[in-house]
Design a protein around this motif. Structure first.
Motif, short mmCIF file in Angstrom:
data_model
loop_
_atom_site.label_atom_id
_atom_site.label_comp_id
_atom_site.label_asym_id
_atom_site.label_seq_id
_atom_site.Cartn_x
_atom_site.Cartn_y
_atom_site.Cartn_z
N ILE A 78 20.67 -27.46 54.41
CA ILE A 78 22.03 -26.96 54.67
C ILE A 78 22.53 -27.41 53.07
O ILE A 78 23.31 -28.48 53.40
CB ILE A 78 22.73 -27.81 56.16
N TRP A 79 23.11 -26.41 52.42
CA TRP A 79 23.95 -25.83 51.33
C TRP A 79 24.15 -24.80 51.18
O TRP A 79 24.20 -24.09 50.84
CB TRP A 79 23.24 -26.44 49.95
N PRO A 80 25.78 -25.39 51.94
CA PRO A 80 27.40 -23.88 52.33
C PRO A 80 27.21 -23.39 50.65
O PRO A 80 27.33 -23.91 49.61
CB PRO A 80 27.89 -24.47 52.70
N ASN A 81 27.13 -21.85 51.03
CA ASN A 81 28.11 -20.50 50.08
C ASN A 81 26.48 -20.83 48.55
O ASN A 81 26.97 -20.77 48.14
CB ASN A 81 29.35 -21.52 49.65
N ARG A 82 25.46 -21.56 48.36
CA ARG A 82 24.10 -21.53 48.44
C ARG A 82 23.08 -20.74 48.73
O ARG A 82 22.59 -20.74 50.17
CB ARG A 82 23.55 -22.64 47.74
N GLN A 83 21.92 -20.22 48.52
CA GLN A 83 20.99 -19.62 48.49
C GLN A 83 19.82 -20.23 48.90
O GLN A 83 19.76 -21.60 47.55
CB GLN A 83 19.89 -18.35 47.73
N TYR A 110 26.22 -27.01 43.32
CA TYR A 110 27.33 -26.81 42.97
C TYR A 110 28.11 -26.70 41.50
O TYR A 110 29.35 -26.26 41.48
CB TYR A 110 29.05 -27.55 43.44
#
Length: 313
Positions: free
Chosen positions: A160-165, A146
């Motif tokens: 699983i890494w939210p807000n990332r491709q 981030y």
């Protein structure tokens, strides 16, 4: 797959490109499922493309060996040309974007991947792109995922890494490895119980070793384990004869190929996690990021192929 080998036919038309891509990916992974993951299609679609290619060429390219595929002599003969052709296409495409392949590129990756793969081969990428200012951060910490100052993260985890491709780089298998000196020492290492005379080097609390032992039908009773902090340290310790480590199939390929490590027994387990490429959605398709990711995928494919050759020899 074809059940028999047909005689090759003379033809002037090229085989379908999608079928060739399916063949290249399957030849590197030697499983249809992993090839499908790489190509973002279903396993049945990959199998269909392989049948199209075999029908087009009139030869059988793969045979099934238990749960894995094996290249036939026809497949072995075809693979180098296909791989070289795709490499030529990649180089030609990169040359069109030479003006964009410049600037700062910051990559964060776990210590095992940095030490045992990226740092051993990064010169290929840097030589091809002399205007890239490259910086490598050794980490598997999610904080870099981030940070705006980091362009690409390779992470070993759940995906699983939210807000990332997030794109899959590679699943991995785990199997015991040690130095040749250990296998050549008095008594050798021929049976599972022989491991009780040596230290089992762990990257964690011994969970993966326990899973591997259970896969062989044994349990952890009587085996001595030592925590080494991470996979790289465990493998490095094994390389220097301090015990046996669980080799990550993506990290030990070079060492097995050179003979610095040897594989113990045939049993392997699939790791609970996998390697993923993680980056900000707005930069993932930029020429610089995409070029590095393409190089990394190619290098991972070579490592996987070399491991399969080593395992079958």
């Amino acid at each position: 797959m074809l059940d028999h080998v047909k005689h090759p036919k003379v033809r002037t038309r090229l085989p379908p490109l999608n079928a060739l891509r399916a063949f290249d990916a399957t030849a590197r992974h030697l499983t249809v499922v992993k090839a499908a993951d790489e190509l973002s299609v279903t396993p049945s679609a990959v199998s269909h493309q392989l049948r199209i290619l075999e029908d087009a060429l009139g030869v059988q390219l793969f045979t099934r060996n238990k749960t894995r595929l094996k290249l036939t002599p026809h497949g072995e003969a075809l693979l180098p040309s296909i791989r070289a052709a795709f490499q030529m296409i990649a180089v030609a495409a990169a040359n069109l974007n030479d003006s964009a392949m410049r600037g700062d590129l910051v990559v964060s990756a776990p210590i095992g991947l940095t030490s045992r793969l990226i740092t051993r081969h990064i010169g290929e990428f840097l030589l091809a792109h002399p205007d890239v200012n490259f910086k490598l951060i050794t980490s598997n910490d999610d904080k870099e995922v981030y940070l705006l100052s980091v362009d690409v993260c390779i992470r070993y985890g759940t995906g699983i890494w939210p807000n990332r491709q997030v794109k899959l780089l590679s699943h991995v298998e785990l199997f015991p490895v040690c130095s040749p000196a250990m296998t050549n020492a008095a008594g050798g290492l021929h049976e599972l119980n022989d491991l009780k005379r040596h230290v089992l080097l762990c990257e964690d609390d011994g969970t993966e070793w326990t899973r591997w032992l259970l896969a062989t039908g044994a349990n952890s009773d009587g085996f001595r384990m030592a925590e080494m902090g991470n996979a790289h340290s465990a493998i490095e310790s094994a390389l220097h004869g301090q015990g046996a480590a669980l080799g990550d199939s993506l990290l030990v390929g070079d060492d097995l190929l050179k003979g610095d490590l040897v594989r113990l027994f045939n049993t392997a387990i699939t790791a609970k996690h996998a390697y993923y490429i993680v980056c900000r959605p707005e930069i993932c398709d930029s020429p610089l990021v995409a070029g590095f990711v393409d190089w990394l995928r190619t290098r991972v494919g070579i490592a996987t192929y070399n491991l399969s050759v080593n395992s079958s020899s």
